[in-house]
Every structure is written in C-alpha cells, then in structure tokens.
Write a protein that holds these residues in place. Structure first.
Motif, mmCIF file in Angstrom:
data_model
loop_
_atom_site.group_PDB
_atom_site.id
_atom_site.type_symbol
_atom_site.label_atom_id
_atom_site.label_comp_id
_atom_site.label_asym_id
_atom_site.label_seq_id
_atom_site.Cartn_x
_atom_site.Cartn_y
_atom_site.Cartn_z
ATOM 1 N N PHE A 70 66.133 61.811 131.030
ATOM 2 C CA PHE A 70 65.845 60.629 130.436
ATOM 3 C C PHE A 70 66.566 59.467 130.438
ATOM 4 O O PHE A 70 66.538 58.671 129.755
ATOM 5 N N VAL A 92 66.172 61.824 124.072
ATOM 6 C CA VAL A 92 65.271 61.981 122.976
ATOM 7 C C VAL A 92 65.263 62.687 121.644
ATOM 8 O O VAL A 92 65.265 63.514 122.012
ATOM 9 N N GLU A 95 63.142 63.817 119.438
ATOM 10 C CA GLU A 95 61.812 64.567 119.276
ATOM 11 C C GLU A 95 62.633 66.016 120.408
ATOM 12 O O GLU A 95 62.147 67.274 119.913
ATOM 13 N N ILE A 96 62.950 65.279 121.472
ATOM 14 C CA ILE A 96 63.136 66.897 122.672
ATOM 15 C C ILE A 96 64.170 67.746 121.866
ATOM 16 O O ILE A 96 64.070 68.954 121.949
ATOM 17 N N SER A 155 65.532 67.516 117.657
ATOM 18 C CA SER A 155 64.972 68.457 117.150
ATOM 19 C C SER A 155 64.318 69.866 117.711
ATOM 20 O O SER A 155 64.598 70.443 117.149
ATOM 21 N N ARG A 156 63.458 69.552 118.730
ATOM 22 C CA ARG A 156 63.061 71.443 119.258
ATOM 23 C C ARG A 156 64.018 71.979 119.170
ATOM 24 O O ARG A 156 63.791 73.197 119.128
ATOM 25 N N LEU A 182 65.773 73.075 115.937
ATOM 26 C CA LEU A 182 64.614 74.256 115.647
ATOM 27 C C LEU A 182 64.844 75.594 116.318
ATOM 28 O O LEU A 182 65.222 76.983 115.859
ATOM 29 N N GLY A 210 65.214 63.283 112.435
ATOM 30 C CA GLY A 210 64.807 64.499 112.382
ATOM 31 C C GLY A 210 65.739 65.965 113.352
ATOM 32 O O GLY A 210 65.710 67.095 113.099
ATOM 33 N N LEU A 215 68.040 66.852 109.817
ATOM 34 C CA LEU A 215 66.343 67.682 109.045
ATOM 35 C C LEU A 215 66.237 68.798 109.765
ATOM 36 O O LEU A 215 66.993 70.301 108.381
ATOM 37 N N VAL A 216 66.846 69.243 110.818
ATOM 38 C CA VAL A 216 66.995 70.827 111.117
ATOM 39 C C VAL A 216 67.865 71.346 110.212
ATOM 40 O O VAL A 216 67.953 72.673 109.580
#
Ligand SMILES: [Zn+2]
Lengths: 211, 346
Positions: free
Chosen positions: B43, B47, B49-50, B52-53, B56, B90, B93-94
């Motif tokens: 990318f 990114v 969202e990637i 943040s995932r 986790l 995001g 926050l994790v």
C-alpha cells in the motif's frame, strides 16, 4: 466458577460478574453503559466497578468471557484485548463468543448496527442454536425472521417489528457455557470482523511535473 | 541495579509496531517487537485498520516474549506505562486498553505517556541520565520535531516541527520515485552510500533568513526530486539513482542538523539527543556528530534498534515518572491521536 464477562460489540458496553455452573448462572453485578465510541475509556472502570460491587478480586476469578462481535472494529478490539489481557495477567482461561448469541434467547433473529447503513444479523432456532449468520447486509437483504430483537432503529428498513434488546452478562455466559464446561474446545480469540480492511494499493504514481 | 528500582512494563502501539518492553530503573531488560510493516508494503504506507488488527493479534504473545526475555513474571511488574498519543487512534487504543487491563489485573499504577517524550527517554537506557536541559530532535515517518527538554518528566517544550511532510515520509516518497522499496529510509541510505551527495543541488526548505528557525518543510524537496527524475526520464536518459539518493539525503540531513545545532546554540544548551526511525540514517548520524563536535555539543543517539518505535522507550519514560513521583493516570485513560508534546503524561 466465578466469571467476568464483557462485550463492546454494540454501542452499549457490558461488563458483569457472575457465578456460573453448567446448570445455572447467578448474576452478581452488571453494568450496561451507553458508551458510543468511548468503550476504551469506560470499559476498565466498569470492570473495576462490577468486581468491587460483587466483592470479587481479580485473583478470585476462574475465567473471562468476551464477545467477539461482529461490531464496529475499534470498539470491538478494545473489548477483546481487554479480556485477553485481564485473563493473561492472572493466567485465566478466556472464552470468546459471538456477541449476537448474547442478545435474547430461544427462537429469534438478532440485528445490531454495523454502520454504513448495514446490520449485523443472526437467526436462532427454538433451542437457541444459531441457524444462520453472523452476517452483514443491508437491512432489506438480511434474511431475518420474526421475532426480531436488537437495534430498533432498523425496524422500518427491515419491514418488521424489532424489540429492543442488548447484549447481557447472562447472555454471554449462556453462549459461553459449552466452552466453559469443556464440552467443546475453546475457540481462538479472533474478532468477527466480517469485512475486510478498506485499503487499496496505490495506482501508478502520477508525475508531479507537466510534460 | 537494586531491588528498590521499579520494574516497569511499557506498551507501544501508535503506528505499525507492537512493542512491549521491560525496564528496571534505567536498565533495559527486554524489548519485544512485532511489526505489521510487511502487510503495509504493497500500500506504500501504513494502513491504520491493518495495523490495528495486527496489534490485537500480536499483543499477548508480545507481552509473553517481553516477560520471558526479561526472566520475570507478570506478577513482578510494579507499574505499567503506555503510549497514549500522538499516533493512529485505532492503533493507540489497542495498546491503551491492554495496558489498562494489565494494570487493573496486576493492581499496579498506570502511566499514559507521550510517544515523543518516550523517544527521548529511551536514550537513558544506553547513555545514562539525560542532561537537563537538552535539545531533542525526533525524526521519523510520523514526526519531525525539535524540542527543548528542561525536565523530561514534566516540562517538554516544542521549538519547531514539520509544516508538511515528516522527514521519514519524504524518504518514503522519494524512494517510490526512484523505484526503491517501502519504507524508504534504509534503501535510500544504502543507495546514497554509492552516490555523490554534491551531484545535484536540491533545495533546503525553510532555511531563508525570514523563515521559522526551527520548523521543517520537506514537501518542496520531495517535489524537486520528482521533477528532476521525471525530466531525465522524459529525455530518455538513465536516472543516477545513487546520486539522487545521496543528494536528497544530504538536503534532508543538512537542514535537520543545522537547525538542531542552531537550537542548541540559541538556547545555550550543550546536549543534543536525536531519536525516531530516521535517526538510524548513517549520514544523519555522521553529519550530526561532525557539527556537534565543531560546536562543542555532546551528541547522544540511541542504537538503531531503540531509535525506531518500541515498548522499552515507553517503559523507560514510565520508570522516570515513577521515580519522580508523578501522579499516575486514571483508569479512564483514553487515546489522543494529537496529544500535544507539552503533555508528558496524562
Ligand atoms: Zn515514533
């Protein structure tokens, strides 16, 4: 068995402490807070409060249960990582369940807000077993059947009555019972995202200068 | 090291690195790291969202690695520190949620700290107590700041920052122009080693007499490099990648080091700390050393591993806060993506 349960898959954050056995669930304390996007701020204080109210210390707990969604991603991760960390710090088992399973009981469909004008949905049979879902769709396309429980704001687009209902501690524990009892293996603590991340590789680079 | 020194567990998740570190006093015990960088490569940038995932997924295993590398148990931890900002909401926050849960479960104080101040604090793990005041320059893909640090635990002042791209971003974008991989810092550093830094005169942003003395601008430089390369390509001439990389890199580090040295001189400060991912750049380290030596300034730069984002830096700052008796954070701590630098902890 003393169990802490929490869920952040919907706009209402849930934290509760209960005494669980395969036959019964005795709720000791519960908080259900309308928390919007503030799950991260409010969850740990809520956990601390329910533990205090139940007169239970972290070291007294036997297990942690958490909803795995589906739900808005950022809030969902806050709940799951909190459950995972609480359990890890005290070396407790942690059990994840589909959050929709924890809304209502018996034969029903459940819808919650998936944002982007879509719903998360699931359909349950008379014995409470999930028959279909969890899925994410436009309300018009969600294959739900009456009675429908969950987020009443979608009643019009579903074309059905919706009875307001939220995730509850009792619902989480009911959904977790097969795993807590050891009847089925504990599922990995993976969020039910149901959607891929929004990301596209960049197109070919554009020239900054005009030829 | 004495038993009286606190064992601090630090969490860092402001961007793409999941960092968990353990520090006792000012001694580094472990620094466990998981990164999602490979997932972002195609990318051309991180990114959210990637990232943040990935945080986790990596969180509990990374904590385990930090504890086992340090040879301690979770119950030995005396305090927990976490990056509360600035960074990607995001992603932050994790880490914040995890840190709060460990603090609650272990019944120890929690410190939500500023990521930039942690970049400064990490140097203490290798080079001992920071001179106060010091000037700190933090340069990475996400930040480019010049700071005056009278007291690392409670008084950090911003002198200047980038007004457009971060220094590391400029490296990423120029790498892309040159067909080098993401992230751009290491490949440009390598290519530049083979090139002539005086081959091309690229502009030095915000260095005119009327310009802000301590602010940075790298957007014009990035565009100038792209124009230069495109002109060669249109003319059907080969692009001298090593020379472009060397000349571009020189333009960046010339401005960075000149402004950092000037900040020291203007404020009568004789200690400079450089941190952030771009501090791993070999030319930046060399030129900064040269200019500090000439100006009688003591230069401190952490080893490359500790320059980039990691959990130990957060633990290092947390340890200082414990020692200084700073009030811990409340359990309703959240994340602040644009946490100002003058808030060292909250
Ligand atoms: Zn950083």
């Amino acid at each position: 068995m003393l169990v802490l349960a929490l869920d952040t898959a919907t706009p209402t954050l849930v934290a509760g402490v209960a005494r669980w056995s395969p036959e019964s669930v005795q709720l000791l304390a519960e908080r259900a807070l309308p928390s919007g996007n503030r799950h991260a701020e409010l969850l740990t204080p809520a956990v601390r409060e329910v533990l205090a109210e139940a007169g239970v210390r972290m070291r007294d707990l036997d297990a942690v249960v958490t909803g795995l969604g589906p739900g808005p991603f950022t809030g969902l991760r806050v709940g799951i990582v909190t459950a995972a960390a609480l359990a890890d710090a005290r070396d407790l088992p942690v059990v994840g369940v589909c959050s929709l399973d924890a809304v209502g009981s018996g034969a029903r469909s459940v819808v919650t807000d998936a944002r982007r004008k879509e719903v998360h949905w699931a359909v349950y049979g008379p014995d409470g077993a999930r028959l279909a879902g969890p899925g994410v769709d436009r309300p018009e396309d969600a294959p739900v059947t009456d009675p429908v429980l969950g987020d009443v704001r979608f009643a019009e687009r579903l074309g059905r009555d919706v009875t307001a209902a939220d995730v509850t501690t009792a619902g989480l524990l009911r959904a977790a019972t097969p795993q807590l009892a050891g009847d089925v293996p504990r599922r990995p603590l993976e969020p039910l995202y149901l959607r891929r991340p929004d990301a596209v590789p960049p197109a070919a680079r554009k020239a900054v200068s005009q030829p | 090291m004495t038993a009286a020194q606190p064992l601090v567990l630090g969490f860092e998740t402001s961007c793409d690195e999941t960092g968990v570190g353990l520090v006792r006093g000012q001694t580094l015990l472990s620094d466990a790291l998981a990164t999602s960088m490979e997932e972002h490569e195609r990318f051309g940038g991180v990114v959210p969202e990637i990232a943040s995932r990935a945080h986790l997924e990596a969180m509990v295993p990374t904590v385990h690695k930090a504890l086992s590398d340090a040879g301690v148990g979770a119950l030995d931890v005396d305090a927990v520190a976490v990056t509360a900002g600035p960074g990607l909401t995001g992603a932050l926050l994790v880490g914040v949620a995890a840190a709060k849960a460990y603090a609650l479960a272990l019944d120890v104080p929690l410190y939500g700290v500023n990521h930039l101040a942690a970049h400064v604090a990490v140097d203490e793990l290798e080079h001992g107590r920071l001179a106060e005041p010091s000037i700190a320059m933090l340069v990475s893909g996400g930040h480019s700041s010049l700071l005056l640090v009278p007291d690392l635990t409670q008084d950090v002042q911003e002198l200047g920052r980038t007004i457009d791209d971060a220094a590391g971003e400029a490296f990423d974008k120029v790498a892309r122009v040159l067909g080098l991989p993401f992230p751009g810092g290491p490949p440009i550093d390598r290519a530049a080693g083979e090139g002539d830094r005086d081959a091309i005169a690229f502009p030095r942003g915000l260095t005119g007499p009327g310009d802000a003395a301590y602010d940075f601008s790298f957007s014009g430089l990035k565009t100038a490099v792209a124009r230069w390369v495109e002109a060669r390509q249109r003319a059907g001439e080969p692009v001298p990648v090593a020379d472009v990389a060397a000349a571009f890199q020189e333009a960046v580090v010339d401005v960075l080091t000149a402004k950092a040295v000037r900040a020291c001189r203007d404020h009568g400060v004789d200690h400079l700390v450089i941190g952030g991912g771009v501090a791993a750049n070999s030319r930046l380290r060399a030129l900064a050393q040269e200019r500090c030596d000439a100006a009688g300034i003591v230069l401190r730069v952490p080893s490359r591993r500790l320059c980039t984002d990691n959990g130990a830096m957060v633990a290092a700052l947390g340890s200082r806060l414990v020692e200084a008796g700073v009030t811990p954070s409340e359990i309703d701590l959240g994340a602040d993506s644009s946490l100002p630098i003058d808030v060292v902890s909250r």
